[in-house]
Design a protein around this motif. Sequence first.
Motif, PDB file in Angstrom:
ATOM      1  N   MET B 252      25.097 -46.012  53.830  1.00 27.02           N
ATOM      2  CA  MET B 252      25.821 -45.291  52.547  1.00 27.02           C
ATOM      3  C   MET B 252      25.116 -45.722  51.330  1.00 27.02           C
ATOM      4  O   MET B 252      25.118 -44.883  50.460  1.00 27.02           O
ATOM      5  N   GLN B 253      24.484 -46.860  51.138  1.00 26.64           N
ATOM      6  CA  GLN B 253      23.619 -47.161  50.096  1.00 26.64           C
ATOM      7  C   GLN B 253      22.419 -46.360  49.907  1.00 26.64           C
ATOM      8  O   GLN B 253      22.121 -45.745  48.844  1.00 26.64           O
ATOM      9  N   LEU B 254      21.875 -45.670  51.149  1.00 18.30           N
ATOM     10  CA  LEU B 254      20.706 -44.878  51.012  1.00 18.30           C
ATOM     11  C   LEU B 254      21.049 -43.408  50.773  1.00 18.30           C
ATOM     12  O   LEU B 254      20.646 -42.859  49.671  1.00 18.30           O
ATOM     13  N   LEU B 255      22.422 -43.224  51.118  1.00 18.82           N
ATOM     14  CA  LEU B 255      23.106 -41.734  50.712  1.00 18.82           C
ATOM     15  C   LEU B 255      23.283 -41.666  49.358  1.00 18.82           C
ATOM     16  O   LEU B 255      22.911 -40.615  48.733  1.00 18.82           O
ATOM     17  N   ARG B 256      23.898 -43.087  48.664  1.00 18.00           N
ATOM     18  CA  ARG B 256      24.257 -42.732  47.255  1.00 18.00           C
ATOM     19  C   ARG B 256      23.026 -42.754  46.411  1.00 18.00           C
ATOM     20  O   ARG B 256      22.989 -42.556  45.082  1.00 18.00           O
ATOM     21  N   ASP B 257      21.832 -43.072  46.827  1.00 21.74           N
ATOM     22  CA  ASP B 257      20.652 -43.128  46.048  1.00 21.74           C
ATOM     23  C   ASP B 257      19.537 -42.077  46.390  1.00 21.74           C
ATOM     24  O   ASP B 257      18.462 -42.209  45.973  1.00 21.74           O
ATOM     25  N   ALA B 258      20.092 -41.108  47.006  1.00 20.25           N
ATOM     26  CA  ALA B 258      19.198 -40.001  47.610  1.00 20.25           C
ATOM     27  C   ALA B 258      18.666 -39.224  46.309  1.00 20.25           C
ATOM     28  O   ALA B 258      19.217 -39.109  45.279  1.00 20.25           O
ATOM     29  N   GLU B 259      17.520 -38.877  46.420  1.00 17.28           N
ATOM     30  CA  GLU B 259      16.492 -38.389  45.132  1.00 17.28           C
ATOM     31  C   GLU B 259      17.376 -37.322  44.692  1.00 17.28           C
ATOM     32  O   GLU B 259      17.464 -36.021  45.324  1.00 17.28           O
ATOM     33  N   GLY B 260      17.810 -37.283  43.266  1.00  9.53           N
ATOM     34  CA  GLY B 260      18.436 -36.309  42.725  1.00  9.53           C
ATOM     35  C   GLY B 260      19.828 -35.774  43.019  1.00  9.53           C
ATOM     36  O   GLY B 260      20.073 -34.560  42.671  1.00  9.53           O
ATOM     37  N   ALA B 261      20.233 -36.390  43.953  1.00 11.70           N
ATOM     38  CA  ALA B 261      21.685 -35.919  44.271  1.00 11.70           C
ATOM     39  C   ALA B 261      22.910 -36.106  43.398  1.00 11.70           C
ATOM     40  O   ALA B 261      22.811 -37.080  42.739  1.00 11.70           O
ATOM     41  N   ASP B 262      23.766 -35.213  43.187  1.00  7.88           N
ATOM     42  CA  ASP B 262      24.837 -35.191  42.442  1.00  7.88           C
ATOM     43  C   ASP B 262      26.130 -35.609  43.309  1.00  7.88           C
ATOM     44  O   ASP B 262      27.236 -36.144  42.731  1.00  7.88           O
ATOM     45  N   HIS B 263      25.994 -35.344  44.582  1.00  6.96           N
ATOM     46  CA  HIS B 263      27.254 -35.515  45.361  1.00  6.96           C
ATOM     47  C   HIS B 263      26.780 -36.327  46.770  1.00  6.96           C
ATOM     48  O   HIS B 263      25.733 -35.807  47.309  1.00  6.96           O
ATOM     49  N   GLU B 264      27.631 -37.096  47.180  1.00  6.42           N
ATOM     50  CA  GLU B 264      27.588 -37.659  48.826  1.00  6.42           C
ATOM     51  C   GLU B 264      28.779 -36.817  49.383  1.00  6.42           C
ATOM     52  O   GLU B 264      29.893 -36.566  49.102  1.00  6.42           O
ATOM     53  N   ILE B 265      28.070 -36.309  50.526  1.00  8.24           N
ATOM     54  CA  ILE B 265      29.144 -35.162  51.061  1.00  8.24           C
ATOM     55  C   ILE B 265      29.212 -35.607  52.658  1.00  8.24           C
ATOM     56  O   ILE B 265      28.183 -35.810  53.405  1.00  8.24           O
ATOM     57  N   ALA B 266      30.599 -36.095  53.037  1.00  7.16           N
ATOM     58  CA  ALA B 266      31.031 -36.262  54.426  1.00  7.16           C
ATOM     59  C   ALA B 266      31.484 -35.239  55.138  1.00  7.16           C
ATOM     60  O   ALA B 266      32.516 -34.690  54.866  1.00  7.16           O
ATOM     61  N   ILE B 267      30.827 -34.875  56.245  1.00 12.08           N
ATOM     62  CA  ILE B 267      31.085 -33.402  56.905  1.00 12.08           C
ATOM     63  C   ILE B 267      31.688 -34.026  58.365  1.00 12.08           C
ATOM     64  O   ILE B 267      30.907 -34.480  59.047  1.00 12.08           O
ATOM     65  N   THR B 268      32.931 -33.956  58.421  1.00 16.91           N
ATOM     66  CA  THR B 268      33.543 -34.252  59.763  1.00 16.91           C
ATOM     67  C   THR B 268      34.174 -33.336  60.620  1.00 16.91           C
ATOM     68  O   THR B 268      34.821 -32.270  60.041  1.00 16.91           O
ATOM     69  N   VAL B 269      33.686 -33.217  61.684  1.00 17.25           N
ATOM     70  CA  VAL B 269      33.970 -32.323  62.836  1.00 17.25           C
ATOM     71  C   VAL B 269      35.121 -32.914  63.516  1.00 17.25           C
ATOM     72  O   VAL B 269      34.742 -33.650  64.439  1.00 17.25           O
ATOM     73  N   LEU B 270      36.276 -32.263  63.666  1.00 23.15           N
ATOM     74  CA  LEU B 270      37.258 -32.627  64.595  1.00 23.15           C
ATOM     75  C   LEU B 270      37.645 -31.904  65.810  1.00 23.15           C
ATOM     76  O   LEU B 270      37.010 -30.472  65.705  1.00 23.15           O
ATOM     77  N   ASN B 271      38.254 -32.394  67.013  1.00 23.28           N
ATOM     78  CA  ASN B 271      38.708 -31.498  68.098  1.00 23.28           C
ATOM     79  C   ASN B 271      37.532 -30.874  68.582  1.00 23.28           C
ATOM     80  O   ASN B 271      37.504 -29.511  69.038  1.00 23.28           O
TER      81      ASN B 271
END
Lengths: 383, 383
Positions: B252-271
Motif C-alpha cells: 500500500m505504501q508503494l501504491l500511494r507513491d506510484a509515479e504521478g498518480a492522483d488516486h489509489e484504486i481498489a478493484i474488488t470482484v465479488l461472487n
Amino acid sequence: MTITSPAGFRAAGVVAGLKSTGAKDLALVVNDGPTHDSASVFTANRCKANPILWSQEVVKDGVVRAVVLNSGGANCYTGPDGFQTTHAVAEQVATRVGIGAGDVVVCSTGLIGLANDRDHLLAGVDAAYDALAADGGNAAAEAIMTTDSVSKQVVVEGAGWSIGGMAKGAGMLAPQLATMLVVITTDAVVPAADLDQALRAATRVSFDRLDSDGCMSTNDTVTVMASGASGITPSLPDFTEALTQACTDLAMQLLRDAEGADHEIAITVLNAASEDEAVECARSVARSNLFKAAVFGHDPNWGRVLASIGTTQATFDPADLDVAMNGVWVCRNSTPAEDPTTVDLEPREVSVTIDLKSGDARATVWTNDLTHAYVHENSAYSS
Amino acid sequence: MTITSPAGFRAAGVVAGLKSTGAKDLALVVNDGPTHDSASVFTANRCKANPILWSQEVVKDGVVRAVVLNSGGANCYTGPDGFQTTHAVAEQVATRVGIGAGDVVVCSTGLIGLANDRDHLLAGVDAAYDALAADGGNAAAEAIMTTDSVSKQVVVEGAGWSIGGMAKGAGMLAPQLATMLVVITTDAVVPAADLDQALRAATRVSFDRLDSDGCMSTNDTVTVMASGASGITPSLPDFTEALTQACTDLAMQLLRDAEGADHEIAITVLNAASEDEAVECARSVARSNLFKAAVFGHDPNWGRVLASIGTTQATFDPADLDVAMNGVWVCRNSTPAEDPTTVDLEPREVSVTIDLKSGDARATVWTNDLTHAYVHENSAYSS
C-alpha cells in the motif's frame, strides 16, 4: 473515394439530432444489388452493445441489404429497452427501403450507458432514406464520426470492379477490433462464403493488428457488402488482396487519427518461431505504457522493449535479442550497441524492429505513443 | 519501524557515488544469526537483470547471510561484464563480512542498459560494511530509493518476535512484482521451507495484486531473512499472517507513491466462480487506460469497467453485472442504476466493486489512475 464509388450502392448522412453539436449523426448505406452477399466481423468483447446483439443475427444468412449507423450514442449497456430501439431502427429502414428487417445491420457509436432517443433515430432514418444518393458516400462517412478529426475513406480499383470503404474510430483501437465502425462496398460478384474468407484474411493483418491503447470496444463492426453490379467475378486471391489493401489503408487512417497521439509506431518482430509468436511479442511492446510514454518523450528506450518482450512466452534467448529504432540497432545481443542519441524520434512515424533469432516468421503491430493529450481526451470524454 | 528492529540484524546505507545527485545509493543488510534461513521471490520477466541471474542461484539452498542493494543503476541488459560486476560486489561483501559469496543476494535498481561503475560499487561496499549498525535500517531504506518520494518501511510485532521490512518502488508495479526491491527481516525462528511457504502466500495477495501500469520490471526481488535471535518459533499460520500484514502494508505504501498518480484504486470482484477469475476480472479493469484516465478526470465511467470485464474469459452473464464506485451502485444488470453524479471521486482513495453473480470467490487488485504526471515522469525518465 467513397463507399458509393462501386456501382450498386446509395448512401446518405443526415442530422438526426443525437449529437448536441448539431452535426450529422445518422448514416444509411443501401445495396441495390443485383446481389446482396455480405460478411461481417464484430468485437470479441463479451459485453457487447445492443446493435451488435442484433446485427450478429442479421448477418448469419450472408445477406445484408442495408447498414444503418448512428453516432451520438452507443446504445450499449442500455438493457432490453435499448435492444428494442435497435430493432425499431432496423424495422424503420426495412419499411422505407422495402426489404426485411432481418437484412439490416445496425451500428451505433458514442457514449456508453445512455439510451438513444428512439424518436430522433426513427426520424433520422426517414431523412436518410429521402437523402439516399449514388454520391452520398461522403455524407455517410461524416455522419459516423465521433472524436474523429477527419473522415476515413478509401477506394481500391480492380479490373472492372472496385472496393469502397469508410471507417470511424480514433483511439480505443485494439485487437479483434475496437470502437471502430467500418462499411465496405464492392460491385464485384463475390459469394458470401468467399466474402467471409476474404474479410477474415484482410482484418487479421490490418484492424486486428492495430493496438492504440489495449482497450477493446463494445460496438465494433466491419461489414462488407457485394452488389455484383459490375457483373465481374474476380478470383478470390485478387479480391482478397484488394480487400486487404482497403482494410490496411483504413487501419492506417485510424492509427493516424488516434486520440491525442503524437507518433504512429510500427513494431515489427522478425525471425520468430511462428507468426502468432511474432504478434504476441509485438503486441506486448504495443501495450507497454512505459515504452509508449518514452516515445512521446523522444527517448529510444530499448530497455523497455526488452522488458515487454520478456513478459511473453515466445521462443527466444533473453540474452540474444536485437532491437532497432528507426533503423538504428541500439541493442544487440541484449546489450547496448549503436548510439541511441542518433535515433531521431521527431518525425511522427516510428519503427521498432525486434529480431528474435528463433525462426523465419514475422509480423507488424501498430500503436501510438502515450501523450498528455491522450490522458486529457480520455479523462474529459465519457465513452 | 525498520529492518533492524528485529534482533540479529545490522544495516547501513551510504553514498557510493552512483547517483549523480550525491544521495545515498548503496545499502547492506547483514543477518548475524544465529539462524540464516531465507526465502525469495523474483520478477517473472524472462529478460532479467544480472543481479537476478546471480541471486536466483544464491537463494536455492535457503541460506542468505547478507543482502546488498544499490540504486543509481539496474545493471540490466549489460551482458557478461555486468554479471561480473554483480559477482564482484557479492565477493566484496563476503570478504568483508567473512561469509561465502554464495550467501549474498545482490539487488540493483535504476537505469537499464547502462553499466554500473564497479569501482564505485566496491568502495561503496567497504563504506557500508564500516557503517553497519544495529540501528542502520533507516539509512538502508533511504539508499534504495530511486523515484520514490518517501522511503517505505514497516514493523509487525509478534509474541516475542517481530518482522521488519523495507521497500523501494514507485510505478512499474505489476503482477508477479515490478521495479520493486523488498527486504524483510525477522528474529523469529522459521526454517527456510516454512519461510518460502509463508512468503509465497503473503506476496500472492499483496505485491502480486498491485498493478500500477501493467508493466513488469526486470530487477524485482523480495527476500526475507530469519535470524532466529528471539529464540521463539511462531506457528506457521501466525507467522504467515504477520508476514502478509507486513507485505500488504508495504504494497500500500508503494501504491500511494506510484509515479504521478492522483488516486489509489481498489478493484474488488465479488461472487466470482473462482479466486483466479476474480483476479482476472479485477486485473483487466486495472489495466484499462481508458478507465484509469476516467478516474483521473473524476468520471465514474462504469461502461469502461464492463468493457474491460468483457475481454476476460471469466464466468458471468454479460447482461447481469453490477458495478459500484465508492459504494454507489451505478450499474445494475449491466444497465444504468444509481445516479453517477453522486459518486465523489475527489478523494485519493477510490473503490470499484464488481458483482459477477457466479460464485462466492472474491479478490482485490490495486492500481492507480492515469494522469498527466504519469506521462510526464515516464517520458522524461529513462529506466
